[in-house]
Design a protein around this motif. Structure first.
Motif, PDB file in Angstrom:
ATOM      1  N   ALA A  86       0.818  -1.209   0.000  1.00 30.93           N
ATOM      2  CA  ALA A  86       0.000   0.000   0.000  1.00 30.93           C
ATOM      3  C   ALA A  86       0.847   1.251   0.000  1.00 30.93           C
ATOM      4  CB  ALA A  86      -0.922  -0.019   1.219  1.00 30.93           C
ATOM      5  N   GLU A  87       1.937   1.249   0.786  1.00 29.92           N
ATOM      6  CA  GLU A  87       2.776   2.435   0.838  1.00 29.92           C
ATOM      7  C   GLU A  87       3.453   2.692  -0.506  1.00 29.92           C
ATOM      8  OE1 GLU A  87       5.328   1.451   4.055  1.00 29.92           O
ATOM      9  OE2 GLU A  87       4.031   2.343   5.565  1.00 29.92           O
ATOM     10  N   LYS A  88       3.899   1.625  -1.172  1.00 29.36           N
ATOM     11  CA  LYS A  88       4.572   1.808  -2.458  1.00 29.36           C
ATOM     12  C   LYS A  88       3.604   2.283  -3.519  1.00 29.36           C
ATOM     13  CE  LYS A  88       8.355  -1.461  -1.850  1.00 29.36           C
ATOM     14  NZ  LYS A  88       8.267  -1.548  -0.433  1.00 29.36           N
ATOM     15  N   SER A  89       2.390   1.736  -3.527  1.00 33.30           N
ATOM     16  CA  SER A  89       1.439   2.101  -4.566  1.00 33.30           C
ATOM     17  C   SER A  89       0.966   3.533  -4.413  1.00 33.30           C
ATOM     18  CB  SER A  89       0.237   1.155  -4.523  1.00 33.30           C
ATOM     19  OG  SER A  89      -0.394   1.220  -3.277  1.00 33.30           O
ATOM     20  N   GLU A  90       1.066   4.080  -3.201  1.00 31.92           N
ATOM     21  CA  GLU A  90       0.662   5.471  -3.009  1.00 31.92           C
ATOM     22  C   GLU A  90       1.777   6.453  -3.364  1.00 31.92           C
ATOM     23  OE1 GLU A  90      -0.552   5.736   1.019  1.00 31.92           O
ATOM     24  OE2 GLU A  90      -2.268   4.424   0.755  1.00 31.92           O
ATOM     25  N   SER A  91       2.984   5.931  -3.625  1.00 32.98           N
ATOM     26  CA  SER A  91       4.114   6.824  -3.884  1.00 32.98           C
ATOM     27  C   SER A  91       3.936   7.635  -5.159  1.00 32.98           C
ATOM     28  CB  SER A  91       5.401   6.007  -3.969  1.00 32.98           C
ATOM     29  OG  SER A  91       5.346   5.110  -5.056  1.00 32.98           O
ATOM     30  N   SER A  92       3.075   7.163  -6.093  1.00 33.46           N
ATOM     31  CA  SER A  92       2.857   7.901  -7.340  1.00 33.46           C
ATOM     32  C   SER A  92       2.185   9.243  -7.091  1.00 33.46           C
ATOM     33  CB  SER A  92       2.001   7.064  -8.295  1.00 33.46           C
ATOM     34  OG  SER A  92       0.763   6.757  -7.701  1.00 33.46           O
ATOM     35  N   TYR A  93       1.579   9.405  -5.898  1.00 32.61           N
ATOM     36  CA  TYR A  93       0.942  10.673  -5.557  1.00 32.61           C
ATOM     37  C   TYR A  93       1.848  11.545  -4.681  1.00 32.61           C
ATOM     38  CZ  TYR A  93      -3.279   8.267  -7.116  1.00 32.61           C
ATOM     39  OH  TYR A  93      -4.208   7.576  -7.850  1.00 32.61           O
ATOM     40  N   GLY A  94       3.137  11.145  -4.562  1.00 34.87           N
ATOM     41  CA  GLY A  94       4.020  11.845  -3.640  1.00 34.87           C
ATOM     42  C   GLY A  94       4.211  13.312  -3.940  1.00 34.87           C
ATOM     43  N   LYS A  95       4.210  13.682  -5.247  1.00 34.31           N
ATOM     44  CA  LYS A  95       4.430  15.077  -5.621  1.00 34.31           C
ATOM     45  C   LYS A  95       3.129  15.793  -5.951  1.00 34.31           C
ATOM     46  CE  LYS A  95       8.981  14.000  -7.566  1.00 34.31           C
ATOM     47  NZ  LYS A  95       9.825  14.004  -8.786  1.00 34.31           N
ATOM     48  N   ALA A  96       2.000  15.147  -5.691  1.00 28.70           N
ATOM     49  CA  ALA A  96       0.716  15.733  -6.085  1.00 28.70           C
ATOM     50  C   ALA A  96       0.444  17.048  -5.360  1.00 28.70           C
ATOM     51  CB  ALA A  96      -0.422  14.742  -5.816  1.00 28.70           C
ATOM     52  N   GLU A  97       0.846  17.141  -4.084  1.00 27.43           N
ATOM     53  CA  GLU A  97       0.564  18.360  -3.328  1.00 27.43           C
ATOM     54  C   GLU A  97       1.281  19.566  -3.921  1.00 27.43           C
ATOM     55  OE1 GLU A  97       1.185  17.976   0.827  1.00 27.43           O
ATOM     56  OE2 GLU A  97      -0.031  16.165   1.024  1.00 27.43           O
ATOM     57  N   ALA A  98       2.574  19.384  -4.273  1.00 20.94           N
ATOM     58  CA  ALA A  98       3.329  20.505  -4.861  1.00 20.94           C
ATOM     59  C   ALA A  98       2.752  20.902  -6.211  1.00 20.94           C
ATOM     60  CB  ALA A  98       4.796  20.124  -5.009  1.00 20.94           C
ATOM     61  N   LYS A  99       2.415  19.919  -7.020  1.00 20.83           N
ATOM     62  CA  LYS A  99       1.840  20.212  -8.332  1.00 20.83           C
ATOM     63  C   LYS A  99       0.475  20.884  -8.184  1.00 20.83           C
ATOM     64  CE  LYS A  99       4.169  16.561 -10.967  1.00 20.83           C
ATOM     65  NZ  LYS A  99       3.998  15.349 -11.797  1.00 20.83           N
ATOM     66  N   ALA A 100      -0.315  20.404  -7.216  1.00 17.98           N
ATOM     67  CA  ALA A 100      -1.640  20.989  -7.002  1.00 17.98           C
ATOM     68  C   ALA A 100      -1.514  22.447  -6.581  1.00 17.98           C
ATOM     69  CB  ALA A 100      -2.393  20.189  -5.940  1.00 17.98           C
ATOM     70  N   ALA A 101      -0.589  22.728  -5.652  1.00 19.27           N
ATOM     71  CA  ALA A 101      -0.419  24.108  -5.177  1.00 19.27           C
ATOM     72  C   ALA A 101       0.005  25.028  -6.316  1.00 19.27           C
ATOM     73  CB  ALA A 101       0.616  24.136  -4.056  1.00 19.27           C
ATOM     74  N   ALA A 102       0.993  24.576  -7.120  1.00 20.36           N
ATOM     75  CA  ALA A 102       1.477  25.414  -8.222  1.00 20.36           C
ATOM     76  C   ALA A 102       0.379  25.671  -9.249  1.00 20.36           C
ATOM     77  CB  ALA A 102       2.680  24.740  -8.883  1.00 20.36           C
ATOM     78  N   THR A 103      -0.398  24.635  -9.556  1.00 20.42           N
ATOM     79  CA  THR A 103      -1.439  24.772 -10.582  1.00 20.42           C
ATOM     80  C   THR A 103      -2.598  25.624 -10.092  1.00 20.42           C
ATOM     81  OG1 THR A 103      -0.828  22.540 -11.304  1.00 20.42           O
ATOM     82  CG2 THR A 103      -2.808  23.477 -12.254  1.00 20.42           C
ATOM     83  N   LEU A 104      -2.973  25.468  -8.832  1.00 20.95           N
ATOM     84  CA  LEU A 104      -4.078  26.276  -8.293  1.00 20.95           C
ATOM     85  C   LEU A 104      -3.679  27.750  -8.206  1.00 20.95           C
ATOM     86  CD1 LEU A 104      -5.455  23.929  -5.485  1.00 20.95           C
ATOM     87  CD2 LEU A 104      -6.617  24.592  -7.598  1.00 20.95           C
ATOM     88  N   ILE A 105      -2.442  28.031  -7.796  1.00 19.62           N
ATOM     89  CA  ILE A 105      -1.981  29.431  -7.750  1.00 19.62           C
ATOM     90  C   ILE A 105      -1.979  30.025  -9.155  1.00 19.62           C
ATOM     91  CG2 ILE A 105       0.022  30.903  -7.311  1.00 19.62           C
ATOM     92  CD1 ILE A 105       0.698  28.990  -4.971  1.00 19.62           C
ATOM     93  N   ALA A 106      -1.445  29.232 -10.121  1.00 16.88           N
ATOM     94  CA  ALA A 106      -1.449  29.704 -11.506  1.00 16.88           C
ATOM     95  C   ALA A 106      -2.873  29.889 -12.018  1.00 16.88           C
ATOM     96  CB  ALA A 106      -0.693  28.705 -12.392  1.00 16.88           C
ATOM     97  N   GLY A 107      -3.771  28.990 -11.622  1.00 23.00           N
ATOM     98  CA  GLY A 107      -5.164  29.114 -12.041  1.00 23.00           C
ATOM     99  C   GLY A 107      -5.828  30.360 -11.478  1.00 23.00           C
ATOM    100  N   GLY A 108      -5.521  30.688 -10.197  1.00 25.20           N
ATOM    101  CA  GLY A 108      -6.074  31.903  -9.607  1.00 25.20           C
ATOM    102  C   GLY A 108      -5.568  33.154 -10.302  1.00 25.20           C
ATOM    103  N   ILE A 109      -4.265  33.166 -10.624  1.00 29.75           N
ATOM    104  CA  ILE A 109      -3.694  34.314 -11.349  1.00 29.75           C
ATOM    105  C   ILE A 109      -4.303  34.405 -12.746  1.00 29.75           C
ATOM    106  CG2 ILE A 109      -1.559  35.255 -12.321  1.00 29.75           C
ATOM    107  CD1 ILE A 109      -0.080  33.955  -9.947  1.00 29.75           C
TER     108      ILE A 109
END
Length: 754
Positions: free
Chosen positions: A82-105
């Motif tokens: 389970a821990e390994k299979s969730e690793s594909s989402y490891g960078k999702a938070e950083a990508k989400a933050a960057a995209t949402l900030i860009a979307g707001g701008i």
């Protein structure tokens, strides 16, 4: 069923996002030659497969998963799938933050591009006049460039997964998001390259859709880790090394180097590395993570200690008895993982809905576009509504509704010493009319003590104990333990018996000192036409009698008495108060069982039943349209436990592998029965809440996204709002399920907190 030649494997699956993904992977595996059964767990991103190694191999199974548009890898030894299979989402938070900030701008920069000035525009013009002085073409081209870059960087996995799915003829949530954002980007790019007053751009919507999707994935991954925390905690209990004593020398060795029979030193504050018996020292141990019993337990020479339990206050030397996957800790971890990966009956409804959901949404999106174009002739309005429908109609919440609740509940149950075998067992346990209780080991402590040894003339008490102990020393029956303990207390020695045969529900036959020895209940002696001696007085109430014969001649009997468990009467009262019909079925005599039943408060008692008699009684209750649970020791009651709608085994760490029911209670307390039933009811309640929320979300959300409010209120759901609602739906289902982590039983004392 799988043959003995089959093997099992659990493969991490990468790229699944919704129930539709789960269905495609499962179908691909089930259609693979040599696969006996396959179940895909969306929560843990794991495929559990039973296969014939002569026809299929792990690599072939991975190829089948990849052929369905997803990826898989072989599990790493000692790692958590389970821990390994969730690793594909490891960078999702950083990508989400960057995209949402860009979307707001992007949303802010797109304000001057509107064809009409509204109240918001006048406000912004006063606040940021420079914004409305920028060249519209520069804004459009800048937004297009940034959006394209972020789609490639942040949304890359989404589009690749959608492309793979289409390549293999499947659709999923990634298909909807990719189609929605792709159409919006292409139209916006067209409006940028060929600008016109009525052509709007939706770059902000594209960025916000991707951002909210990634944010939802990050929150889901975090919630899933919390949901799976119980089994992860179990896997971390076993230490990596052990202090081995050989030739009087202490050496710290890897756990893989420990062998059965090795002497292991465990110091205060350390966790016990293997299942073992104490040969030197005494201490108290904490087994709360294994059995749910928070009170420290005293352990001394001869006592068994379990891997993963915490040694409190004494240095002890133990002899290793079970290693690696054979330890109770490994068995519990394996059972919890299997139960979390199982499928509850309620989930089948969600599976059927999810399997056709994406194609239906695509049809609805096309219909939405066609209706808007026909009514308004506005590509912008038609496009916005179509994208909103594609994005808001996410099947994730439906797919997570049941497995999320099941995963959290099974983990919480393990912390309380309750092991559910799977979702089906849990659901059955929540819907009962009657409960049948065994006597010995369930209502009673299960360690009867000999009250009297009654030999006939010509034999002494020691004679009976010597020969009976020889026949019974390898038996697990409580009466056998009572006889052997009494013989040892008198320091009696005996020669091992031969030709030992256990007669279920009756007794035991053996060859002892050249005699045919028979030990058993009254029914066994009647069947064998053995006459009862007149010199022995009638059995007293509350006493269990074990008869003994040599060469079919009775030579005496043993009288033993068991004690009611301290919480038995309160547990029975609680079961009755919950509306259950409570019965006691026992193989013991009526004289021995009646006082126990009276003390426990049970009015319906049937005594003298062998395993077949208990089985027949369970069937007769079911024929009365009652949903019946059977509670027993999991050995003599195996047939009745299997026949019951829900079988509950009163187990212990030492005999966990022998369990035969749907639920194993590691705490040998009747109060644990109530806790198991109450948790099952609470879990099914959360499952239904999740399903209702997921269904209501789509039933309400899709029409709103399509523009149902526009004719009356002139309100349209913006695509980025649809994306936020989509993320919220899955997170809400997981958050509701996580409430079960803090579930507390009223019936169990010292229940450890999650």
């Amino acid at each position: 069923m799988a043959s003995s030649a089959t093997e099992s494997i659990s493969l991490p699956v990468i790229g699944m996002t919704c129930a539709s993904c789960q269905h495609h992977v499962e179908s691909a595996l089930q259609s693979t030659a040599g696969v006996v059964s396959a179940h895909v767990d969306l929560m843990a991103n794991r495929a559990s497969i039973v296969f014939d190694p002569s026809e299929a191999s792990p690599q072939r199974l991975i190829e089948s998963i990849r052929s369905s548009g997803y990826d898989a890898v072989l599990p790493h030894p000692g790692g958590s799938v389970a821990e390994k299979s969730e690793s594909s989402y490891g960078k999702a938070e950083a990508k989400a933050a960057a995209t949402l900030i860009a979307g707001g701008i992007a949303m802010l920069l797109a304000m001057p591009l509107g064809s009409e000035m509204g109240p918001v525009d006048h406000f912004l013009m006063g606040l940021m006049p420079w914004l409305y002085q920028l060249q519209p073409d520069y804004i459009r081209w800048g937004l297009m460039t940034v959006t394209w870059l972020l789609m490639v960087w942040a949304g890359r996995d989404i589009y690749i997964a959608a492309a793979r799915g289409l390549q293999h003829g499947s659709t999923n949530m990634n298909t909807l998001v990719s189609l929605g954002t792709g159409v919006a980007f292409l139209y916006s790019a067209y409006a940028t390259i060929f600008p016109a007053p009525d052509r709007q751009v939706y770059f902000d919507a594209v960025l916000l859709i991707i951002g909210f999707l990634l944010l939802g994935k990050a929150l889901e991954a975090r919630a899933k880790r919390r949901a799976l925390a119980a089994v992860h905690a179990l896997s971390r209990l076993r230490p990596a090394t052990a202090r081995r004593i050989a030739g009087g020398v202490e050496t710290v060795v890897s756990l893989e180097d420990v062998r059965i029979g090795d002497k292991i030193l465990v110091l205060p504050g350390e966790r016990i590395p293997v299942d073992a018996s104490i040969v030197e020292g005494q201490t108290s141990v904490d087994e709360s993570m294994l059995t749910g019993e928070a009170t420290p337990l005293a352990r001394g020479i001869g006592d068994r200690v379990l891997a993963g339990s915490l040694n409190y206050d004494g240095a002890i030397t133990c002899k290793a008895e079970s290693l690696g996957e054979d330890t109770v800790l490994a068995q519990i971890t394996r059972m919890v993982e299997q139960a979390q990966s199982s499928r509850a009956p309620t989930e089948r409804l969600a599976d059927r809905a999810s399997s056709i959901f994406v194609p239906v949404v695509l049809v609805l999106a096309c219909a939405t576009f066609a209706v808007w174009m026909t009514v308004t002739h506005s590509v912008s309005m038609a496009l916005a509504s179509t994208v909103s429908v594609l994005v808001i109609a996410c099947p994730c919440a439906m797919g997570l509704a049941v497995p999320a609740a099941l995963t959290v509940a099974v983990g919480r149950a393990a912390q309380l010493g309750l092991l559910y075998k799977g979702g089906e067992a849990l659901e059955r346990l929540s819907n009962l009319n009657a409960i049948v209780l065994d006597k010995t080991g369930t209502l009673t402590i299960g360690r009867p003590v000999l009250q009297a040894v009654r030999p006939v003339k010509g034999y002494s008490e020691d004679d009976l104990l010597r020969m009976a102990a020889a026949a019974e020393e390898r038996s697990n029956h409580p009466l056998a333990h009572a006889v052997v303990d009494a013989a040892r207390a008198r320091s009696i020695k005996w020669e091992p018996a031969s030709e030992v045969v256990v007669i279920p529900g009756r007794g035991v036959a053996a060859r002892v000192e050249d005699y045919n020895c028979l030990l058993g209940n009254e029914a066994l002696f009647q069947e064998s036409a053995i006459r009862f001696p007149d010199s022995i007085p009638p059995v007293r109430p509350g006493v269990t009698r074990l008869w003994m014969a040599l060469d079919y001649q009775s030579i005496g009997c043993f009288d033993a008495r068991d004690s009611l468990r301290p919480d038995a009467s309160s547990a029975v009262a609680a079961l009755r108060n919950s509306g259950l019909r409570v019965l006691m079925l026992t193989g013991d005599s009526a004289a021995a069982s009646a006082p126990i039943a009276n003390q426990a408060g049970i009015g319906e008692v049937e005594a003298g039943l062998d395993p077949a008699g208990k089985l027949a009684r369970i069937r007769s209750l079911q024929q009365q349209r009652l949903r019946v649970a059977m509670v027993g020791d999991g050995i003599n009651d195996a047939a009745a436990l299997a026949q019951a709608d829900a079988g509950i085994s009163m187990g212990s760490g030492s005999d966990l592998a022998q369990e035969a029911g749907d639920v194993v209670l590691l705490r040998a307390q009747p109060a644990a029965i109530i806790a198991a039933i109450d948790l099952a009811k609470a879990t099914v309640g959360v499952m239904r809440q999740n399903l209702m929320w997921a269904a209501a979300y789509n039933v309400i959300g899709i029409p709103l996204a399509a523009g149902a409010l526009y004719p009356v209120f002139h309100v349209l759901i913006n695509p980025w709002i649809a994306a936020a609602a989509m993320a919220l739906s899955s997170v809400s289902v997981l958050a509701n399920s996580l409430r079960l982590r803090s579930w507390q039983p009223h019936s169990l004392p010292d229940a450890p907190a999650s």
